[in-house]
Design a protein around this motif. Sequence first.
Motif, PDB file in Angstrom:
ATOM      1  N   TYR A  31      -3.179   2.189  -0.354  1.00 51.54           N
ATOM      2  CA  TYR A  31      -3.781   0.855  -0.475  1.00 51.54           C
ATOM      3  C   TYR A  31      -5.307   0.876  -0.547  1.00 51.54           C
ATOM      4  O   TYR A  31      -5.944  -0.178  -0.476  1.00 51.54           O
ATOM      5  CB  TYR A  31      -3.353  -0.048   0.700  1.00 51.54           C
ATOM      6  N   GLU A  84      -4.688  -1.076  -3.945  1.00 52.44           N
ATOM      7  CA  GLU A  84      -4.484  -2.130  -2.951  1.00 52.44           C
ATOM      8  C   GLU A  84      -3.545  -3.228  -3.436  1.00 52.44           C
ATOM      9  O   GLU A  84      -3.001  -3.996  -2.624  1.00 52.44           O
ATOM     10  CB  GLU A  84      -5.836  -2.743  -2.571  1.00 52.44           C
ATOM     11  N   GLY A  98       1.326   0.936  -2.567  1.00 53.32           N
ATOM     12  CA  GLY A  98       0.007   1.362  -2.115  1.00 53.32           C
ATOM     13  C   GLY A  98      -0.591   2.484  -2.944  1.00 53.32           C
ATOM     14  O   GLY A  98      -1.698   2.949  -2.660  1.00 53.32           O
TER      15      GLY A  98
END
Length: 432
Positions: A179, A248, A253
């Motif tokens: 992320y 993100e 992720g």
Amino acid sequence: MPRRCCVMWIHKLFRQGNQKLAENLLRKFAELNEIGADDWKRSFPVELEASQQFGRLSALKEITDITSLTYAADQKSSDIHLEAPVLADRAHSNRPPIRTSISYARKKPKPKFSQKMHLISSCNGSYTKTNGTTCGLKEIMIGRCYEYQYLKYQLFLTNQSNVKNCTQLYQAFESAVRYKPYCNMNMSTYEKYFQLALSDVHVINRAMFWSGTYGVTHAYSADGANYITLEDTLAAAMVNGLVWCGNENHTDGFDFFSCPNNCKDNRWADLAFWGLASKTFAQLAAGEIYVVLNGSHANDRPAFRNNSYFSDFELPNFRRTGEYRVTKINILLLHSPDKQVTEKCGEKSLVELENLILAQGFQYACKDDPEELILIMCGNQWEARECQIARHVLRQAWDMKLYGTSLSKRNSHSFLLVFLTALAEIFFLVKF
């Protein structure tokens, strides 16, 4: 010896401009030895271009093909032909190049996928090759961790002090990346991962570093059996050859479609992992260490550069004091077969490197082309002119081992005759 002398005389005659005499010698050489190859052009490229007579010489046979010379008379349909071994699978590192400026000429490649596709994974369902995160990254890394510990280095469960928790290692790696935008990475991003993977590790008298010699170095290190490179450590072995970057906005992720090649405003993002890996490995090295450099780069590129991983991350981080300090740095300078020698030990950038090493209090030694590494280079380029002679010598030694005599001796009289003929004709030209 006669074979080699003949080759040397013919080369010399071409260089002196005696093309006609050299051509006559080549014809006699071919007739006496019943040579059956037609790659003469590869053996004498400079002389061929100078003489501009390939039309007349194309019927001549390649005189430096030692295998053909030795066995042409005995070749049978049952002969086994083996291709030259190739180091292609380990010829290149996935370490990104070090850039001297934060300004890049190359632009970040634009993804070829719609923005909506970034919300799904290319690894679900039918697999599609992309330049994004490697599919199965977690499973590959954890699997490599177990293989490294229980198969590669034979660590057993009873030796708990040396066994690393593979799941914990991956979680430390994932938490640094998942992320998080790739271009926000820096040299501290992976600190926890390296601390867990390489804690209590010291490489004494076996650490081997490289710059421009990835394939040869790793063939020689033999996955840690002979020497230990950065890529032979657990931390690097778990990710070597893999690609990863965070996203993100992605449900997993990770960006499975496109990872940046460089970050315009943060050059340290590209060096976040491998820069820290190189620094950490240098800090683990102790005793005598070895550095394999390339002395035959194209375009006069120096063997030692100020913008390399070795100069920027490894050399400055060798320990100078304490129990696990570096005492001596041994430079192994290689010159690739069939390539020009751009510098040798004691020349150009090697002088600069020697001064830097001595100034830091380390002992210094440099050796051009150690025999052990020559054999590896010729194994990968055995058609090179320098390697042809080596192949012949090895064949003779193996024949002696198997049969008590060298089978190539049967051509010795022919070589001697050609050699004596060359001397006679040269004497005739000089006298008359």
